[in-house]
Motif scaffolding. Structure first.
Motif, PDB file in Angstrom:
ATOM      1  N   ALA A   1       1.227  -2.481   4.774  1.00  0.00           N
ATOM      2  CA  ALA A   1      -0.402  -2.490   4.276  1.00  0.00           C
ATOM      3  C   ALA A   1      -1.437  -1.519   5.190  1.00  0.00           C
ATOM      4  CB  ALA A   1      -0.898  -3.708   4.062  1.00  0.00           C
ATOM      5  N   HIS A   2      -1.632  -0.528   4.938  1.00  0.00           N
ATOM      6  CA  HIS A   2      -2.459   0.433   5.664  1.00  0.00           C
ATOM      7  C   HIS A   2      -4.074   0.073   5.439  1.00  0.00           C
ATOM      8  CE1 HIS A   2       0.101   2.813   8.015  1.00  0.00           C
ATOM      9  NE2 HIS A   2       0.962   3.004   6.759  1.00  0.00           N
ATOM     10  N   SER A   3      -4.372   0.038   4.097  1.00  0.00           N
ATOM     11  CA  SER A   3      -6.010  -0.061   3.895  1.00  0.00           C
ATOM     12  C   SER A   3      -6.377  -1.440   4.046  1.00  0.00           C
ATOM     13  CB  SER A   3      -6.304   0.437   2.220  1.00  0.00           C
ATOM     14  OG  SER A   3      -5.561  -0.730   1.491  1.00  0.00           O
TER      15      SER A   3
ATOM     16  N   SER B   1       0.861  -1.239  -0.012  1.00  0.00           N
ATOM     17  CA  SER B   1       0.160  -0.179  -0.119  1.00  0.00           C
ATOM     18  C   SER B   1       0.998   1.271  -0.094  1.00  0.00           C
ATOM     19  CB  SER B   1      -0.943  -0.007   1.140  1.00  0.00           C
ATOM     20  OG  SER B   1      -0.251   0.584   2.509  1.00  0.00           O
TER      21      SER B   1
ATOM     22  N   GLY C   1      -2.409   5.444   1.849  1.00  0.00           N
ATOM     23  CA  GLY C   1      -2.510   3.905   2.309  1.00  0.00           C
ATOM     24  C   GLY C   1      -3.112   3.082   1.440  1.00  0.00           C
ATOM     25  N   ALA C   2      -3.393   3.478   0.175  1.00  0.00           N
ATOM     26  CA  ALA C   2      -4.299   2.429  -0.658  1.00  0.00           C
ATOM     27  C   ALA C   2      -3.565   1.349  -1.386  1.00  0.00           C
ATOM     28  CB  ALA C   2      -4.986   3.181  -1.876  1.00  0.00           C
ATOM     29  N   LEU C   3      -4.291   0.302  -1.483  1.00  0.00           N
ATOM     30  CA  LEU C   3      -3.408  -0.756  -2.313  1.00  0.00           C
ATOM     31  C   LEU C   3      -2.493  -0.497  -3.492  1.00  0.00           C
ATOM     32  CD1 LEU C   3      -3.404  -4.113  -2.449  1.00  0.00           C
ATOM     33  CD2 LEU C   3      -5.312  -3.910  -3.846  1.00  0.00           C
ATOM     34  N   THR C   4      -1.403  -1.020  -3.597  1.00  0.00           N
ATOM     35  CA  THR C   4      -0.600  -0.617  -4.850  1.00  0.00           C
ATOM     36  C   THR C   4      -0.036  -1.949  -5.723  1.00  0.00           C
ATOM     37  OG1 THR C   4       1.442  -0.979  -3.390  1.00  0.00           O
ATOM     38  CG2 THR C   4       0.697   1.449  -3.712  1.00  0.00           C
TER      39      THR C   4
ATOM     40  N   SER D   1      -3.042  -9.158   0.775  1.00  0.00           N
ATOM     41  CA  SER D   1      -1.557  -9.783   1.296  1.00  0.00           C
ATOM     42  C   SER D   1      -1.832 -10.971   2.121  1.00  0.00           C
ATOM     43  CB  SER D   1      -1.074  -8.784   2.363  1.00  0.00           C
ATOM     44  OG  SER D   1      -0.927  -7.585   1.708  1.00  0.00           O
TER      45      SER D   1
ATOM     46  N   GLU E   1      -8.356  -3.242   2.346  1.00  0.00           N
ATOM     47  CA  GLU E   1      -7.989  -3.920   0.851  1.00  0.00           C
ATOM     48  C   GLU E   1      -6.837  -4.384   0.891  1.00  0.00           C
ATOM     49  OE1 GLU E   1      -8.392  -1.051  -2.474  1.00  0.00           O
ATOM     50  OE2 GLU E   1      -9.214  -2.859  -3.641  1.00  0.00           O
ATOM     51  N   SER E   2      -5.606  -3.783   1.023  1.00  0.00           N
ATOM     52  CA  SER E   2      -4.267  -4.028   1.000  1.00  0.00           C
ATOM     53  C   SER E   2      -3.745  -5.239   1.963  1.00  0.00           C
ATOM     54  CB  SER E   2      -3.108  -3.009   1.099  1.00  0.00           C
ATOM     55  OG  SER E   2      -3.179  -2.366   2.435  1.00  0.00           O
TER      56      SER E   2
END
Ligand SMILES: [Zn+2]
Length: 403
Positions: A219-221, A185, A192-195, A228, A223-224
């Protein structure tokens, strides 16, 4: 298998420096790292190991730690020893100032020493190329510091193909990495969004597993975190925006969780002028970090209530925070409501288990490495006692004794 090879490399040289005749330590109190508290405790150390724990042994007491509590050396699974403030008092980011590589390395050595004196005898760095030499020099006993476990350079670029990510994992292993660090993220300062895609995450985490390496994922979000966990990664870092669902998912998949609720954010805010204007250390970035303190504290309270979730201790210590690692434990107890004994277990035996070193470090028990810290007072009654580190021993070697 890999763990024992690693330990052979990292621990054996210290034995030569450890004292050979038995050392008897007495303390008013002992918190063993596995949830037990004992009054009037005796610990015997021979060489680099603990050989006896319990009632008074024969022979004189070597160190009588009156008024103190003995705990295992703390383990911080997320510390950046190479981050420091340069001679202009600014954050040293890459090669943008006049500091030489030697000066930068000396700063890292200074951070390592400060960390050790603060009661932390093992750290995991996620990571930097310089960690390799830092790890080796500390292990040889040439400079004082905590045991270093490192990912070397992390995997961050979302434009890489899954195949090239697999290749990087193999390269890191060949370079001597102990663990693989991935950014799944964006930074908290950038939302902090998914990357990464599922294919990229699963390529990295499955290749690492095949190579016998653990994986830790920024990973913050929610979704991320979910991506993971489902990709088979071993540990989630930060998770400021973790939801009940993502916390439950980590618990169900036996994934270690390493949240931060204050030290890293407060350190940035307190040292704002030293970071401001570099990269994403801007107005919006600092506002995001200020907001992250209450958000992560609420998230942490939910994490504590999630059945089966294994919460380890990592501070994300950067420039300005080294040596103050225990502040995060103070916050976990005072702001997060975690019982003090659980906070200490998290920072000792649980963190050791996350490193697959649970049979070597993280507890005061016979056969374990003699990593022992004494603090003034009783941290179970008052967690701020952890700020008063009076005695530090690592692998049987004494580094601090301020009785
Ligand atoms: Zn970090």
């Amino acid at each position: 298998m890999r763990t024992s090879l690693f330990l052979a490399a990292v621990l054996v040289p210290q034995i030569m420096n450890a004292q050979s005749k038995p050392i008897v330590i007495h303390a008013d109190r002992m918190v063993d790292g596995r949830g037990h508290v004992t009054n009037n405790a005796f610990v015997v150390v021979e060489g680099d190991k603990i050989t006896q724990v319990g009632p008074a042994p024969k022979g004189a007491v070597t160190y009588d730690l009156k008024g103190m509590t003995l705990i295992p050396g703390l383990i911080d699974v997320h510390s950046h020893l190479t981050w420091y403030f340069n001679r202009e008092g600014r954050y040293h980011a890459g090669r943008n100032d006049s500091d030489t590589p030697v000066e930068s390395m000396l700063s890292a050595a200074g951070n390592a020493y400060a960390t050790l004196l603060g009661g932390v005898t093992t750290i995991q760095s996620p990571g930097a190329a310089e960690d390799h030499d830092l790890r080796e020099w500390i292990a040889m006993g040439q400079i004082p510091g905590p045991r270093v476990i490192t990912s070397l350079v992390p995997i961050q670029n979302p434009r890489l193909t899954p195949d090239s990510m697999r290749a990087i994992v193999r390269t890191r292993k060949a370079q001597g990495a102990d663990v693989i660090k991935i950014f799944a993220s964006a930074s908290i300062r950038d939302g902090g969004a998914l990357t990464l895609s599922d294919a990229q995450l699963s390529a990295i985490c499955s290749e690492a597993k095949a190579q016998g390496l653990r994986t830790m994922v920024h990973a913050h979000s929610a979704e991320s975190i979910k991506a993971s966990v489902l990709a088979g990664c071993d540990q989630i870092e930060h998770g400021v925006f973790a939801t009940d669902e993502s916390l439950k998912l980590m618990a169900e998949h036996n994934v270690w969780f390493d949240p931060q609720i204050c030290l890293v954010f407060r350190n940035y805010l307190d040292n704002r002028a030293k970071f401001e204007g570099i990269g994403n250390y801007n107005e919006a970035g600092f506002a995001a970090m200020e907001k992250a303190i209450p958000t992560s504290t609420e998230m942490f309270k939910k994490a504590l209530k999630t059945p089966g979730l294994k919460i380890v201790f990592g501070t994300d210590a950067v420039a300005g925070a080294h040596g103050r690692n225990v502040e995060e434990l103070v916050c976990r107890v005072q702001a997060g409501g975690q019982p003090a004994v659980d906070a200490i277990t998290s920072a000792t035996s649980l963190s050791a288990a996350s490193l697959r070193l649970g049979d070597q470090i993280g507890a005061i028990a016979t056969g374990m490495q003699a990593d022992l810290v004494a603090v003034e007072g009783d941290p179970i009654k008052d967690i701020t006692a952890l700020r008063r580190v009076m005695f530090v021993m690592k692998g049987g070697r004494l580094f601090k004794n301020e009785r």
